[in-house]
Design a protein around this motif. Structure first.
Motif, PDB file in Angstrom:
ATOM      1  N   LYS A  42      -0.810  -7.994   2.316  1.00  0.00           N
ATOM      2  CA  LYS A  42      -0.422  -9.147   1.500  1.00  0.00           C
ATOM      3  C   LYS A  42      -1.302  -9.262   0.266  1.00  0.00           C
ATOM      4  N   ARG A  63      -0.372  -6.441  -2.277  1.00  0.00           N
ATOM      5  CA  ARG A  63       0.906  -6.720  -2.941  1.00  0.00           C
ATOM      6  C   ARG A  63       0.763  -7.879  -3.926  1.00  0.00           C
ATOM      7  N   ARG A  64      -0.066  -8.850  -3.590  1.00  0.00           N
ATOM      8  CA  ARG A  64      -0.278  -9.989  -4.484  1.00  0.00           C
ATOM      9  C   ARG A  64      -1.007  -9.536  -5.756  1.00  0.00           C
ATOM     10  N   ALA A  70       1.461  -7.688  -7.911  1.00  0.00           N
ATOM     11  CA  ALA A  70       2.436  -8.613  -8.487  1.00  0.00           C
ATOM     12  C   ALA A  70       1.821  -9.392  -9.647  1.00  0.00           C
ATOM     13  N   GLU A 101       0.862   3.643  -0.423  1.00  0.00           N
ATOM     14  CA  GLU A 101       1.915   2.634  -0.369  1.00  0.00           C
ATOM     15  C   GLU A 101       3.080   3.113   0.475  1.00  0.00           C
ATOM     16  N   SER A 126       9.626   2.001   0.439  1.00  0.00           N
ATOM     17  CA  SER A 126      10.268   0.700   0.520  1.00  0.00           C
ATOM     18  C   SER A 126      11.156   0.573   1.762  1.00  0.00           C
ATOM     19  N   GLU A 141       9.210  -0.532   5.095  1.00  0.00           N
ATOM     20  CA  GLU A 141       8.561  -1.833   5.209  1.00  0.00           C
ATOM     21  C   GLU A 141       9.372  -2.753   6.107  1.00  0.00           C
TER      22      GLU A 141
END
Length: 239
Positions: free
Chosen positions: A209, A212-213, A216, A233, A236, A239
């Motif tokens: 988290k 990703r924050r 972003a 990573e 997609s 996930e």
């Protein structure tokens, strides 16, 4: 490396919606402007501009948009932007490098520095020319493409499940890119970039988290051009 796919990550970054494309084109336009200001509008005599144009074409930026950006930069008296690089750490020791183009260094430093912890990490990356070829877009087999790349001056060639990766010394990127383009090869990505020497896996939900924050927040910052990190990573679809 589990979960790490160069092509999946590139495809993930190239969001199909118009807003995302607009953001990418805006960043490329700024980079074209700086390259023109530093070396002039003639692509043949400006290696930095050639690299940006190659990157723009791989991002599906239309040729007329590229031409307009070059002409605008050459003819206008636009504010001079400054290139600034920030380095630091994310969760669990992940390394992050941020390249920014800004007309206000204090604003950029304040906004970007709030995203992660300051620290020198560039020694954990290698600066390389990198070209990614999607297998579904290539009619050559691995051996044929490898020989074409090496003959053109590439440093290394790797095959993954969904793509081929061609790497070069930074100074050889232009020549290899041009030679392969002339031979009909199209790229999912083509740029001089920072490639991690090793990758860090994040296993805790809290670390995921946080990472990703951070990404972003950096993506939302207008001064930020490119973010490099060594987080392994997940694809997609995993996930």
């Amino acid at each position: 490396m589990s979960g790490h796919s160069k092509f999946a990550n590139i495809a993930h970054k190239k969001a199909a919606n118009d807003a995302a494309k607009g953001k990418i084109f805006t960043r490329l336009g700024k980079e074209i402007m700086v390259a023109v200001k530093e070396g002039g509008p003639d692509v043949n005599n400006n290696s930095k501009l050639r690299q940006v144009v190659a990157k723009a074409k791989a991002s599906n930026m239309p040729n007329d948009t590229i031409d307009r950006a070059i002409k605008k930069a050459a003819s206008s008296d636009m504010t001079d932007y400054e290139s600034v690089t920030y380095e630091g750490y994310g969760p669990n020791g992940t390394a992050i490098i941020v390249e920014a183009l800004t007309d206000n260094r204090n604003r950029a430093a304040s906004n970007i520095r709030n995203a992660f912890t300051k620290g020198g990490v560039s020694f954990m990356f290698d600066k390389k020319g990198q070209m990614i070829v999607a297998k579904e877009e290539c009619d050559k087999d691995a051996d044929e493409l490898m020989m074409m790349a090496l003959d053109a001056g590439a440093e290394d060639f790797n095959e993954e499940d969904d793509c081929y990766e061609i790497t070069t010394a930074p100074d050889d990127f232009d020549a290899v890119n041009e030679a392969l383009t002339n031979d009909g090869i199209t790229f999912a990505s083509a740029e001089v970039t920072m490639i991690p020497q090793t990758y860090v896996e994040l296993t805790s939900e809290d670390d995921l988290k946080k990472m990703r924050r951070i990404l972003a927040l950096l993506d939302e910052e207008d001064d930020v051009q490119y973010v490099y990190h060594n987080w392994d990573e997940p694809d997609s679809d995993e996930e």
